[in-house]
Design a protein around this motif. Structure first.
Motif, PDB file in Angstrom:
ATOM      1  N   VAL A 137      55.881  61.160  60.709  1.00  0.00           N
ATOM      2  CA  VAL A 137      55.896  60.567  59.366  1.00  0.00           C
ATOM      3  C   VAL A 137      57.156  61.003  58.627  1.00  0.00           C
ATOM      4  CG1 VAL A 137      54.692  60.438  57.153  1.00  0.00           C
ATOM      5  CG2 VAL A 137      53.360  60.494  59.271  1.00  0.00           C
ATOM      6  N   VAL A 138      57.544  62.261  58.844  1.00  0.00           N
ATOM      7  CA  VAL A 138      58.728  62.803  58.173  1.00  0.00           C
ATOM      8  C   VAL A 138      59.972  62.039  58.575  1.00  0.00           C
ATOM      9  CG1 VAL A 138      60.238  64.812  57.972  1.00  0.00           C
ATOM     10  CG2 VAL A 138      57.756  65.113  57.878  1.00  0.00           C
ATOM     11  N   TYR A 139      60.200  61.834  59.870  1.00  0.00           N
ATOM     12  CA  TYR A 139      61.475  61.216  60.257  1.00  0.00           C
ATOM     13  C   TYR A 139      61.533  59.731  59.937  1.00  0.00           C
ATOM     14  CZ  TYR A 139      59.529  60.133  65.037  1.00  0.00           C
ATOM     15  OH  TYR A 139      58.789  59.688  66.114  1.00  0.00           O
ATOM     16  N   HIS A 140      60.408  59.041  59.910  1.00  0.00           N
ATOM     17  CA  HIS A 140      60.446  57.646  59.461  1.00  0.00           C
ATOM     18  C   HIS A 140      60.779  57.572  57.971  1.00  0.00           C
ATOM     19  CE1 HIS A 140      59.350  55.697  63.149  1.00  0.00           C
ATOM     20  NE2 HIS A 140      58.214  56.374  63.269  1.00  0.00           N
ATOM     21  N   SER A 141      60.230  58.508  57.208  1.00  0.00           N
ATOM     22  CA  SER A 141      60.551  58.563  55.778  1.00  0.00           C
ATOM     23  C   SER A 141      62.011  58.933  55.577  1.00  0.00           C
ATOM     24  CB  SER A 141      59.648  59.584  55.075  1.00  0.00           C
ATOM     25  OG  SER A 141      58.283  59.298  55.267  1.00  0.00           O
ATOM     26  N   SER A 142      62.470  59.916  56.327  1.00  0.00           N
ATOM     27  CA  SER A 142      63.844  60.398  56.201  1.00  0.00           C
ATOM     28  C   SER A 142      64.848  59.299  56.501  1.00  0.00           C
ATOM     29  CB  SER A 142      64.060  61.592  57.145  1.00  0.00           C
ATOM     30  OG  SER A 142      65.343  62.134  56.992  1.00  0.00           O
ATOM     31  N   ALA A 143      64.536  58.429  57.445  1.00  0.00           N
ATOM     32  CA  ALA A 143      65.448  57.330  57.782  1.00  0.00           C
ATOM     33  C   ALA A 143      65.694  56.442  56.577  1.00  0.00           C
ATOM     34  CB  ALA A 143      64.874  56.513  58.934  1.00  0.00           C
ATOM     35  N   ALA A 153      52.802  56.514  62.883  1.00  0.00           N
ATOM     36  CA  ALA A 153      53.430  57.395  61.900  1.00  0.00           C
ATOM     37  C   ALA A 153      54.215  56.588  60.876  1.00  0.00           C
ATOM     38  CB  ALA A 153      54.340  58.401  62.604  1.00  0.00           C
ATOM     39  N   ALA A 154      54.840  55.508  61.308  1.00  0.00           N
ATOM     40  CA  ALA A 154      55.548  54.634  60.364  1.00  0.00           C
ATOM     41  C   ALA A 154      54.568  53.945  59.419  1.00  0.00           C
ATOM     42  CB  ALA A 154      56.376  53.599  61.126  1.00  0.00           C
ATOM     43  N   VAL A 155      53.384  53.599  59.922  1.00  0.00           N
ATOM     44  CA  VAL A 155      52.340  53.038  59.056  1.00  0.00           C
ATOM     45  C   VAL A 155      51.968  54.042  57.974  1.00  0.00           C
ATOM     46  CG1 VAL A 155      49.954  52.209  58.953  1.00  0.00           C
ATOM     47  CG2 VAL A 155      51.404  51.554  60.869  1.00  0.00           C
ATOM     48  N   TYR A 156      51.766  55.299  58.372  1.00  0.00           N
ATOM     49  CA  TYR A 156      51.419  56.336  57.393  1.00  0.00           C
ATOM     50  C   TYR A 156      52.547  56.543  56.385  1.00  0.00           C
ATOM     51  CZ  TYR A 156      47.150  57.794  59.843  1.00  0.00           C
ATOM     52  OH  TYR A 156      45.895  57.834  60.399  1.00  0.00           O
ATOM     53  N   ALA A 157      53.800  56.502  56.853  1.00  0.00           N
ATOM     54  CA  ALA A 157      54.931  56.631  55.932  1.00  0.00           C
ATOM     55  C   ALA A 157      54.901  55.511  54.895  1.00  0.00           C
ATOM     56  CB  ALA A 157      56.249  56.607  56.710  1.00  0.00           C
ATOM     57  N   LYS A 158      54.572  54.319  55.344  1.00  0.00           N
ATOM     58  CA  LYS A 158      54.451  53.173  54.424  1.00  0.00           C
ATOM     59  C   LYS A 158      53.338  53.423  53.417  1.00  0.00           C
ATOM     60  CE  LYS A 158      53.702  48.141  54.432  1.00  0.00           C
ATOM     61  NZ  LYS A 158      53.526  46.930  55.298  1.00  0.00           N
ATOM     62  N   ARG A 159      52.214  53.948  53.878  1.00  0.00           N
ATOM     63  CA  ARG A 159      51.093  54.230  52.984  1.00  0.00           C
ATOM     64  C   ARG A 159      51.452  55.317  51.959  1.00  0.00           C
ATOM     65  NH1 ARG A 159      45.788  52.244  54.217  1.00  0.00           N
ATOM     66  NH2 ARG A 159      46.096  50.389  55.506  1.00  0.00           N
ATOM     67  N   ARG A 185      43.170  55.302  65.646  1.00  0.00           N
ATOM     68  CA  ARG A 185      43.410  55.761  64.276  1.00  0.00           C
ATOM     69  C   ARG A 185      43.815  54.599  63.372  1.00  0.00           C
ATOM     70  NH1 ARG A 185      45.857  61.009  66.381  1.00  0.00           N
ATOM     71  NH2 ARG A 185      44.475  62.645  65.557  1.00  0.00           N
ATOM     72  N   TYR A 186      44.621  53.703  63.885  1.00  0.00           N
ATOM     73  CA  TYR A 186      45.062  52.577  63.058  1.00  0.00           C
ATOM     74  C   TYR A 186      43.886  51.660  62.736  1.00  0.00           C
ATOM     75  CZ  TYR A 186      47.386  48.391  61.434  1.00  0.00           C
ATOM     76  OH  TYR A 186      47.755  47.300  60.675  1.00  0.00           O
ATOM     77  N   LEU A 187      43.020  51.433  63.703  1.00  0.00           N
ATOM     78  CA  LEU A 187      41.858  50.576  63.443  1.00  0.00           C
ATOM     79  C   LEU A 187      40.952  51.198  62.384  1.00  0.00           C
ATOM     80  CD1 LEU A 187      41.034  49.393  67.079  1.00  0.00           C
ATOM     81  CD2 LEU A 187      42.114  48.082  65.241  1.00  0.00           C
TER      82      LEU A 187
END
Length: 740
Positions: free
Chosen positions: A474-480, A510-516, A568-570
């Motif tokens: 989640v951190v690195y998707h946010s950091s990008a 993790a990118a989904v969680y970053a979006k959330r 987890r996504y479901l």
């Protein structure tokens, strides 16, 4: 291995049909924790409850000069009905009978700090709001004194804002400043002391008013006090008792076979908080985001800071850890391969073992079981092998990998580890078999009981089913996103798309969680290779394993048919409908098939686009990108590039997750680049790639791993569940005999 206490052994034998971890880490509790806060914000009733719960504790407002500590402290005192103490006005100036500025001018900076600390040591009060001075945290003994009875809240204000405020206030000197030391230098120097002492942090945005900051402080204190507010549940709903982060990281898999998820989801960042992250380094962003996701009762901020600094330090080849590089047109590459094993798994597995070692009981032994399709194995082995000698005595790792399903270099990276606490075992099957075998071991009462009784050892996992593996992603998707804003590629608030090569669904989840959490991600593009079960599911809502055969590809890390983290996504997209999730996965076990309701598919497709790429397209893309940009993609990144070209509409930047260094897949890359004669020697293959002088450069760690040829021999285990159990038992027995 460490001796096993009788109480630890009792906990080891509590089954529910499986082995649970030895002993729950004792959660840090506070004397005033008698109230569960159910209110969403600082309402009058909630403030009254919070004020009374403070009891004899003090709220310590800490931060640099000009952070607004005095004003914020007064607002909080008024809201809570508590006395307010300003250290400058109410302690120092009364004790000295002169202003702080006069004292500083009279005695100088060094003596001032000592006398300031002495004055604070002589002061005792309870049940108050105390606004500390900007220099109080530099004096260790006085901070230890006030922290005994206080909750330290750090007002983290941007240095540029502080300088502007101090200039506006006409403050021309602070403690430590001199002819050769600038105000900026002093402010940056002091940050280490604020980070050392704070219990909870408030990230202050440029436009935040004192009232807004005060409300954030109250929310932070409320969260800090309520150590049982952040619990985890199974995606399949069979939850007994409260499960915390420190439990989840140790257990890995939920007792009912489901995956752990936070009951209340991940926290949402405000716009002003996100803007603060733009100018931070990767480790600083990681610290802020992880603090929001891990309760301080599980890992206090000071310990978390030490863990983050160890994880993202000199072990990465690039100081930016996970840089974003322009590729072509509106496409950017998120380079996730600068860690010690040259794959994106390092971003999680340099951090997760440190968290694991902190959270587990000190008197129990653990065996971490891992199934890998290539990159996870070496990253897990490297991460756990970097633990302290004491931790390595009680934590062991056994990784299973498919003999024919990974690259030669990936295999060599794993088999080079010959230390007592880490080992890789080759299996004459595929990744899905390895993953199924490990899951069965967790529910094998005979095996877990034997390990518990004979060796005081519990099983856990470091695969992406472990929640602690997902958080760093989640951190690195946010950091990008923050990097793109920092580079001027887009304005803050503008959206991006992300395209991720996907097999086990953890990286894209993790990118989904970053979006959330508030990152403006518009579409998530799931990229598959010829094993495109995820693409088919995201397009049709049908997950069908029947008749599918796992195909070997040039991108082996996504050669997966049963994607664990999809569960987890479901759960997330169905708003926590664990009954639906349980029914879907029960059906998958019985019939190798499930189909989600149409309404749920509509929600899924609001998040996702999905596509897949053939082997020919993958190799052709490696060649074409190299010709056009002088940049070499690894096969997984090439898969994502093909799908991004096909599905992204060009109206916003797209970030392509580059999950591994191309050198790990040298034969496929050399073939794509039209080398006619390719040597079978992996070291020579890497030298060929280095001779191209292309970006990114080849990792020295890869070269070093190939030079240790004496460590490369390994045995192949047959694809039999009992054979894998034998490997587990033998590994633990051998380690036990060497230690004792």
């Amino acid at each position: 291995m460490v001796p096993v206490s009788s109480f630890c052994l009792v906990k080891l034998l509590l089954t529910k049909g499986r082995l649970t971890h030895c002993l729950l880490r004792e959660r840090k509790t506070f004397k005033c924790l008698t109230t569960t806060f159910l209110c969403a914000g600082p309402s009058t009733a909630c403030l009254s409850t919070l004020g009374s719960s403070i009891g004899k504790k003090n709220i310590l407002i800490m931060g640099p000069p000009g952070a607004g500590k005095t004003t914020v402290g007064r607002i909080i005192g008024h809201k809570l009905g508590l006395p307010v103490i300003d250290v400058d006005d109410d302690i120092l100036e009364k004790a000295w009978d002169m202003t702080v500025a006069e004292k500083l001018s009279k005695v100088g900076g060094e003596q001032f700090l000592e006398e300031e600390g002495r004055a604070l040591l002589n002061f005792t009060i309870s049940g108050s709001v105390i606004s500390l001075t900007g220099s109080n945290p530099i004096h260790s003994r006085s901070m230890e004194h006030v922290k005994q009875n206080g909750i330290a809240v750090y007002l983290d204000v941007c240095t540029e804002d502080i300088i502007e405020r101090l200039e506006r206030m006409k403050v021309d000197r602070i403690v430590g400043q001199g002819p050769d030391v600038s105000l900026r230098d002093i402010l940056q120097y002091r940050q280490q002391f604020y980070k050392k002492w704070y219990d909870t942090r408030v990230l202050c945005g440029a436009g935040d008013t004192p009232d807004e900051i005060a409300d954030k402080v109250l929310e932070a204190v409320k969260r800090y006090q309520d150590s049982e507010s952040e619990t985890f549940v199974s995606t399949r709903g069979s939850n007994t008792g409260k499960t915390f982060f420190s439990d989840v990281i140790v257990e890995g898999l939920a007792p009912d076979g489901g995956l752990y998820v936070p009951l209340n989801g991940l926290p949402k960042l405000t716009s002003s908080e996100c803007q603060r992250l733009v100018d931070m380094s990767f480790p600083e962003r990681a610290q802020v985001l992880l603090e929001r996701c891990i309760h301080p009762a599980d890992v206090p901020s000071a310990h978390l800071l030490e863990i983050v600094e160890r994880a993202y330090g000199e072990n990465f080849a690039c100081s930016r850890i996970a840089p974003v590089r322009h590729l072509m047109h509106n496409q950017y590459v998120l380079e996730l391969f600068h860690g010690p094993t040259a794959s994106f798994k390092d971003l999680s597995l340099q951090l997760m073992p440190q968290l694991f070692a902190y959270c587990i009981p000190q008197t129990c032994n653990y065996l971490v079981l891992v199934a890998t399709s290539g990159d996870t194995g070496s990253a897990v082995l490297e991460g756990f092998n970097n633990l302290s000698d004491i931790d390595k005595q009680r934590i062991s790792v056994l990784a299973f990998f498919p003999e024919k399903g990974i690259s030669s270099i990936q295999k060599m990276q794993m088999t080079r580890y010959v230390e007592e606490n880490v080992k890789a075992v080759s299996v004459n099957s595929d990744f899905d078999f390895c993953q199924r075998a490990i899951k069965k071991m967790f529910t094998n009462a005979e095996l877990t009981g034997f390990l518990a009784v004979e060796y005081g050892t519990a099983l856990t996992t470091a695969n992406s089913i472990n929640w602690a593996r997902l958080l760093p992603q989640v951190v690195y998707h946010s950091s990008a996103y923050f990097d793109l804003v920092s580079q001027g590629v887009l304005a803050f608030g503008d959206p991006i798309d992300v395209c991720i090569p996907t097999g086990n669904f953890g990286n894209v989840l993790a990118a989904v969680y970053a979006k959330r959490m508030g990152i403006p991600i518009r579409k998530l593009i799931c990229a598959s290779n010829q094993n495109h079960i995820l693409t088919d599911f995201l397009r049709t809502g049908e997950y069908d394993l029947n008749g599918r055969r796992l195909l070997m590809s040039a991108s082996p890390s996504i050669d997966i048919l049963k994607s664990s983290n999809l569960e987890r996504y479901l759960y997330l997209i169905s708003n926590g409908d664990w009954q639906l999730v349980r029914d879907l996965y029960s059906q998958l076990e019985r019939q190798n098939l499930f189909r989600v309701p149409g309404s749920l598919l509509e929600r899924i497709q609001q998040d996702f686009l999905a596509g897949w790429c053939s082997e020919e397209e993958c190799l052709a893309t490696i060649q074409s990108v190299h010709s056009a940009a002088g940049y070499i993609l690894d096969p997984h990144t090439a898969v994502a590039k093909v799908v991004a070209d096909r599905l992204q509409d060009g109206t916003c930047p797209v970030v392509i997750a580059s999950t591994a260094h191309y050198a790990k897949f040298a034969p496929a890359v050399l073939k794509a680049l039209k080398f006619k004669e390719v040597t079978a020697n992996p070291l020579h293959q890497l030298e060929l790639l280095r001779s191209l002088g292309s970006l990114p450069s080849v990792h020295n760690t890869l070269l070093e791993s190939l030079k240790e040829e004496d460590k490369q021999k390994h045995k192949v285990c047959e694809a039999d569940h009992n054979a894998l159990i034998h490997q587990v038992e033998t590994f633990i027995q051998d380690k036990f005999m060497k230690v004792w």
